[in-house]
Design an enzyme around this catalytic site. Sequence first.
Site, PDB file in Angstrom:
ATOM      1  N   ARG A 211      13.470   2.443  -4.721  1.00 35.43           N
ATOM      2  CA  ARG A 211      12.787   3.521  -3.992  1.00 35.43           C
ATOM      3  C   ARG A 211      13.758   4.642  -3.702  1.00 35.43           C
ATOM      4  O   ARG A 211      14.814   4.420  -3.113  1.00 35.43           O
ATOM      5  CB  ARG A 211      12.215   2.986  -2.682  1.00 35.43           C
ATOM      6  CG  ARG A 211      11.191   1.907  -2.993  1.00 35.43           C
ATOM      7  CD  ARG A 211      10.258   1.670  -1.867  1.00 35.43           C
ATOM      8  NE  ARG A 211       9.263   0.690  -2.316  1.00 35.43           N
ATOM      9  CZ  ARG A 211       8.270   0.275  -1.596  1.00 35.43           C
ATOM     10  NH1 ARG A 211       8.093   0.745  -0.379  1.00 35.43           N
ATOM     11  NH2 ARG A 211       7.413  -0.605  -2.080  1.00 35.43           N
ATOM     12  N   GLU A 213      14.268   6.634  -1.503  1.00 37.25           N
ATOM     13  CA  GLU A 213      14.200   7.043  -0.099  1.00 37.25           C
ATOM     14  C   GLU A 213      15.337   8.029   0.135  1.00 37.25           C
ATOM     15  O   GLU A 213      16.487   7.707  -0.098  1.00 37.25           O
ATOM     16  CB  GLU A 213      14.408   5.840   0.838  1.00 37.25           C
ATOM     17  CG  GLU A 213      13.646   4.591   0.454  1.00 37.25           C
ATOM     18  CD  GLU A 213      12.456   4.346   1.356  1.00 37.25           C
ATOM     19  OE1 GLU A 213      12.076   5.286   2.092  1.00 37.25           O
ATOM     20  OE2 GLU A 213      11.902   3.240   1.309  1.00 37.25           O
ATOM     21  N   ARG A 219      17.843   0.313   7.950  1.00 38.59           N
ATOM     22  CA  ARG A 219      16.881  -0.673   7.451  1.00 38.59           C
ATOM     23  C   ARG A 219      16.208  -0.281   6.135  1.00 38.59           C
ATOM     24  O   ARG A 219      15.212  -0.872   5.747  1.00 38.59           O
ATOM     25  CB  ARG A 219      15.834  -0.985   8.526  1.00 38.59           C
ATOM     26  CG  ARG A 219      15.008   0.205   8.913  1.00 38.59           C
ATOM     27  CD  ARG A 219      14.201  -0.073  10.155  1.00 38.59           C
ATOM     28  NE  ARG A 219      13.556   1.143  10.583  1.00 38.59           N
ATOM     29  CZ  ARG A 219      12.379   1.565  10.131  1.00 38.59           C
ATOM     30  NH1 ARG A 219      11.709   0.844   9.276  1.00 38.59           N
ATOM     31  NH2 ARG A 219      11.880   2.698  10.544  1.00 38.59           N
ATOM     32  N   HIS A 220      16.711   0.747   5.469  1.00 42.31           N
ATOM     33  CA  HIS A 220      16.192   1.124   4.148  1.00 42.31           C
ATOM     34  C   HIS A 220      17.295   1.044   3.103  1.00 42.31           C
ATOM     35  O   HIS A 220      18.418   1.451   3.356  1.00 42.31           O
ATOM     36  CB  HIS A 220      15.653   2.556   4.165  1.00 42.31           C
ATOM     37  CG  HIS A 220      14.356   2.695   4.899  1.00 42.31           C
ATOM     38  ND1 HIS A 220      14.296   3.011   6.218  1.00 42.31           N
ATOM     39  CD2 HIS A 220      13.070   2.556   4.476  1.00 42.31           C
ATOM     40  CE1 HIS A 220      13.015   3.058   6.596  1.00 42.31           C
ATOM     41  NE2 HIS A 220      12.259   2.789   5.560  1.00 42.31           N
ATOM     42  N   GLU A 356       9.081  -3.692  10.599  1.00 36.83           N
ATOM     43  CA  GLU A 356       8.085  -4.212   9.650  1.00 36.83           C
ATOM     44  C   GLU A 356       8.779  -5.083   8.608  1.00 36.83           C
ATOM     45  O   GLU A 356       9.809  -4.706   8.069  1.00 36.83           O
ATOM     46  CB  GLU A 356       7.415  -3.021   8.968  1.00 36.83           C
ATOM     47  CG  GLU A 356       6.436  -3.395   7.883  1.00 36.83           C
ATOM     48  CD  GLU A 356       6.124  -2.210   6.970  1.00 36.83           C
ATOM     49  OE1 GLU A 356       5.783  -1.129   7.475  1.00 36.83           O
ATOM     50  OE2 GLU A 356       6.227  -2.389   5.739  1.00 36.83           O
ATOM     51  N   SER A 359       4.051  -5.853   4.025  1.00 34.89           N
ATOM     52  CA  SER A 359       2.753  -5.177   3.937  1.00 34.89           C
ATOM     53  C   SER A 359       1.884  -5.981   2.991  1.00 34.89           C
ATOM     54  O   SER A 359       2.393  -6.554   2.026  1.00 34.89           O
ATOM     55  CB  SER A 359       2.888  -3.785   3.336  1.00 34.89           C
ATOM     56  OG  SER A 359       3.457  -2.918   4.246  1.00 34.89           O
ATOM     57  N   ARG A 407      15.274  -7.393   4.749  1.00 33.46           N
ATOM     58  CA  ARG A 407      14.792  -7.278   6.133  1.00 33.46           C
ATOM     59  C   ARG A 407      14.567  -8.657   6.754  1.00 33.46           C
ATOM     60  O   ARG A 407      14.752  -8.850   7.946  1.00 33.46           O
ATOM     61  CB  ARG A 407      13.507  -6.467   6.187  1.00 33.46           C
ATOM     62  CG  ARG A 407      13.762  -5.012   5.906  1.00 33.46           C
ATOM     63  CD  ARG A 407      12.601  -4.164   6.350  1.00 33.46           C
ATOM     64  NE  ARG A 407      12.814  -2.779   5.991  1.00 33.46           N
ATOM     65  CZ  ARG A 407      11.921  -1.833   6.187  1.00 33.46           C
ATOM     66  NH1 ARG A 407      10.749  -2.129   6.726  1.00 33.46           N
ATOM     67  NH2 ARG A 407      12.188  -0.596   5.844  1.00 33.46           N
TER      68      ARG A 407
HETATM   69  P1  ATP Z   1       7.824   0.827   4.003  1.00 36.04           P
HETATM   70  O1  ATP Z   1       8.438   2.184   3.746  1.00 36.04           O
HETATM   71  O2  ATP Z   1       8.159  -0.137   2.995  1.00 36.04           O
HETATM   72  O3  ATP Z   1       6.365   0.851   4.315  1.00 36.04           O
HETATM   73  P2  ATP Z   1       8.931   1.051   6.527  1.00 36.04           P
HETATM   74  O4  ATP Z   1       9.182   0.139   7.666  1.00 36.04           O
HETATM   75  O5  ATP Z   1       9.980   2.012   6.160  1.00 36.04           O
HETATM   76  O6  ATP Z   1       8.520   0.215   5.274  1.00 36.04           O
HETATM   77  P3  ATP Z   1       7.353   3.302   6.827  1.00 36.04           P
HETATM   78  O7  ATP Z   1       5.885   3.422   6.869  1.00 36.04           O
HETATM   79  O8  ATP Z   1       8.125   4.011   5.764  1.00 36.04           O
HETATM   80  O9  ATP Z   1       7.589   1.775   6.805  1.00 36.04           O
HETATM   81  O10 ATP Z   1       7.994   3.671   8.177  1.00 36.04           O
HETATM   82  C1  ATP Z   1       7.697   2.938   9.331  1.00 36.04           C
HETATM   83  C2  ATP Z   1       8.166   3.744  10.472  1.00 36.04           C
HETATM   84  O11 ATP Z   1       9.563   3.959  10.354  1.00 36.04           O
HETATM   85  C3  ATP Z   1       7.493   5.093  10.428  1.00 36.04           C
HETATM   86  O12 ATP Z   1       6.745   5.268  11.587  1.00 36.04           O
HETATM   87  C4  ATP Z   1       8.587   6.086  10.358  1.00 36.04           C
HETATM   88  O13 ATP Z   1       8.467   7.037  11.405  1.00 36.04           O
HETATM   89  C5  ATP Z   1       9.847   5.297  10.603  1.00 36.04           C
HETATM   90  N1  ATP Z   1      10.853   5.793   9.698  1.00 36.04           N
HETATM   91  C6  ATP Z   1      10.805   5.857   8.356  1.00 36.04           C
HETATM   92  N2  ATP Z   1      11.880   6.434   7.877  1.00 36.04           N
HETATM   93  C7  ATP Z   1      12.656   6.736   8.911  1.00 36.04           C
HETATM   94  C8  ATP Z   1      13.909   7.363   9.065  1.00 36.04           C
HETATM   95  N3  ATP Z   1      14.583   7.813   8.046  1.00 36.04           N
HETATM   96  N4  ATP Z   1      14.413   7.486  10.288  1.00 36.04           N
HETATM   97  C9  ATP Z   1      13.755   7.047  11.350  1.00 36.04           C
HETATM   98  N5  ATP Z   1      12.559   6.462  11.294  1.00 36.04           N
HETATM   99  C10 ATP Z   1      12.014   6.314  10.096  1.00 36.04           C
HETATM  100  P1  AMO Z   2       5.702  -1.876   1.217  1.00 30.70           P
HETATM  101  O1  AMO Z   2       5.980  -0.565   0.622  1.00 30.70           O
HETATM  102  O2  AMO Z   2       5.346  -1.902   2.666  1.00 30.70           O
HETATM  103  O3  AMO Z   2       4.509  -2.605   0.454  1.00 30.70           O
HETATM  104  O4  AMO Z   2       6.920  -2.842   0.986  1.00 30.70           O
HETATM  105  C1  AMO Z   2       6.870  -4.205   1.365  1.00 30.70           C
HETATM  106  C2  AMO Z   2       8.077  -4.577   2.192  1.00 30.70           C
HETATM  107  O5  AMO Z   2       9.277  -4.351   1.463  1.00 30.70           O
HETATM  108  C3  AMO Z   2      10.313  -3.945   2.322  1.00 30.70           C
HETATM  109  N1  AMO Z   2      10.821  -2.640   1.905  1.00 30.70           N
HETATM  110  C4  AMO Z   2      12.090  -2.252   1.941  1.00 30.70           C
HETATM  111  N2  AMO Z   2      13.201  -2.865   2.351  1.00 30.70           N
HETATM  112  C5  AMO Z   2      14.348  -2.194   2.275  1.00 30.70           C
HETATM  113  N3  AMO Z   2      14.478  -0.935   1.820  1.00 30.70           N
HETATM  114  C6  AMO Z   2      13.396  -0.266   1.390  1.00 30.70           C
HETATM  115  N4  AMO Z   2      13.529   0.976   0.932  1.00 30.70           N
HETATM  116  C7  AMO Z   2      12.128  -0.925   1.450  1.00 30.70           C
HETATM  117  N5  AMO Z   2      10.880  -0.558   1.133  1.00 30.70           N
HETATM  118  C8  AMO Z   2      10.112  -1.604   1.407  1.00 30.70           C
HETATM  119  C9  AMO Z   2       9.713  -3.907   3.720  1.00 30.70           C
HETATM  120  C10 AMO Z   2       8.260  -3.752   3.456  1.00 30.70           C
HETATM  121  O6  AMO Z   2       7.483  -4.259   4.486  1.00 30.70           O
HETATM  122  N6  AMO Z   2       2.927  -3.231  -2.750  1.00 30.70           N
HETATM  123  C11 AMO Z   2       3.058  -3.364  -1.313  1.00 30.70           C
HETATM  124  C12 AMO Z   2       2.990  -4.799  -0.877  1.00 30.70           C
HETATM  125  C13 AMO Z   2       1.643  -5.443  -1.048  1.00 30.70           C
HETATM  126  O7  AMO Z   2       0.650  -4.884  -0.574  1.00 30.70           O
HETATM  127  O8  AMO Z   2       1.589  -6.538  -1.640  1.00 30.70           O
HETATM  128  C14 AMO Z   2       4.383  -2.726  -0.907  1.00 30.70           C
HETATM  129  O9  AMO Z   2       5.251  -2.469  -1.682  1.00 30.70           O
HETATM  130  O10 AMO Z   2      10.017  -5.158   4.316  1.00 30.70           O
END
Ligand code: ATP
Ligand code: AMO
Length: 433
Positions: A211, A213, A219-220, A356, A359, A407
């Site tokens: 990704r 990002e 946490r990313h 989180e 998903s 995570r």
């Molecule tokens: P995924 O991207 O896989 O769904 P995630 O936990 O990153 O997992 P997001 O929907 O991207 O889920 O973000 C969850 C929450 O984290 C969002 O409400 C967003 O505001 C916050 N968030 C995402 N990126 C950042 C960032 N760079 N800094 C602070 N908060 C963030």
């Molecule tokens: P989603 O985008 O929420 O869902 O990703 C699923 C889970 O993967 C982890 N994750 C990450 N961990 C570290 N760095 C990242 N950049 C990152 N992005 C995601 C999180 C997140 O909850 N296709 C759907 C899943 C489904 O519906 O089956 C999906 O990708 O823990």
Amino acid sequence: MENRTHAADVAAGETATVAGWVHEIRDLGGIAFLILRDKTGKLQIKFEKDEMDDDLVETGLGVHRESVVAVTGAVEEEPRAPTGLEMVPDSVDVLAEADPELPLDPSGKVDAELPTRLNNRTLDLRKPEVKAIFEIRAEILRSVREYFRSVGSTEINTPKIVATGTEGGTELFPITYFGKEAFMNQSPQLFKQLMVGSGLERVFEIGPIFRAEEHNTPRHLNEATMIDFESAFVDHHEAMDVCEGTLKAAYEGVAENCQEQLELLGYDDFEAPSDDFPRLTYEEAIERINATGELDTQLVWGDDLSTEAEKALGDDVGGHYFITDWPSEIKPFYIQDYDDDPQLSKGFDLMHPRMELVSGGQREHRYDELVAGFEQQGLDPEQFDYYTRMFKYGMPPHAGWAYGVERLVMTMLDLDNIREAVLFPRDRQRLSP
Ligand code: ATP
Ligand code: AMO
């Protein structure tokens, strides 16, 4: 080395050959010790200078820290040795000399910052407490695989070079594929769904996802490992049951098989969660968050949950929990909506109090509704023809989810930074090692 014995396996009264790294040399004058370290622990090697061959003493004590040596000798009981045993060497072979200037101190006496540790991961992983994280990670994956087998799920591998994204267009890494535009896969989503309509019915995959990002957070990652699950003939609640079972199996495996590693990391009360995880609807979740009074602005229906909102709810619930029935608008096209309330989706997230973890959701398996969903999200169904086409030939109702492995490790071990849970993290700044 055929005749090698690990440090933890040597026994008093035997002659053995041990091999490993020079952890430390302690010279007390007439007597000196080489502390040898291998993956199982340490062993004290004793050098009595006046009673031993000069060459042997010179080789054994002249070698720099972190060099690799093989030592053969008699093992004796010695109450003053850290392990209660020591070796009196007959021979010392230096297999690899280490430079006296080390970029990082594997004995841990001198702290190093995370970037230095990651730049020198090999040396960093000589520290037992760092190694322990990866032994636990391996145990998590072992337990998860075993659990998937127990619920009749088949392990699959899907392409990582793909033609389309699934989780939103902006986070893709583009690559050139023989002159055509292609991408690194963000998620096995569409492929795993295609498998529930195949003869396999219920599948899982553990593999890398990519990704782009832009942000740098604790946490990313830009390359992460996902545990994906997808099953035919289940709804989102049954998928949540498997998700909860997977998490508990991972914790139980670690509790049972990683006692030593947990101790090294300072856990003496590690416990697998046993209670059922609460399943809050999105609506209940926002009410509960608003009731905490922790947020400056109250959430309204339709808002995504900010990091602060997730934290407020996590503190309130105090353990793992699901959020179900999200607004359709903030869930991807492949999630099914409720027929009697199309604003509401059958998507869910599994939350740890800190963040989180998962998903998932029930998927849209009806061809016409699926194609309509693409159009609603501004995606061109033509581009996804390889996927949608198969929904014309008997795609059963199905549901699934995905964990981010890092995570899971991070929350299980309470690590501050997700990079601690990856051997060689990929982030905005880091492309090597
Ligand atoms: P995924 O991207 O896989 O769904 P995630 O936990 O990153 O997992 P997001 O929907 O991207 O889920 O973000 C969850 C929450 O984290 C969002 O409400 C967003 O505001 C916050 N968030 C995402 N990126 C950042 C960032 N760079 N800094 C602070 N908060 C963030
Ligand atoms: P989603 O985008 O929420 O869902 O990703 C699923 C889970 O993967 C982890 N994750 C990450 N961990 C570290 N760095 C990242 N950049 C990152 N992005 C995601 C999180 C997140 O909850 N296709 C759907 C899943 C489904 O519906 O089956 C999906 O990708 O823990």
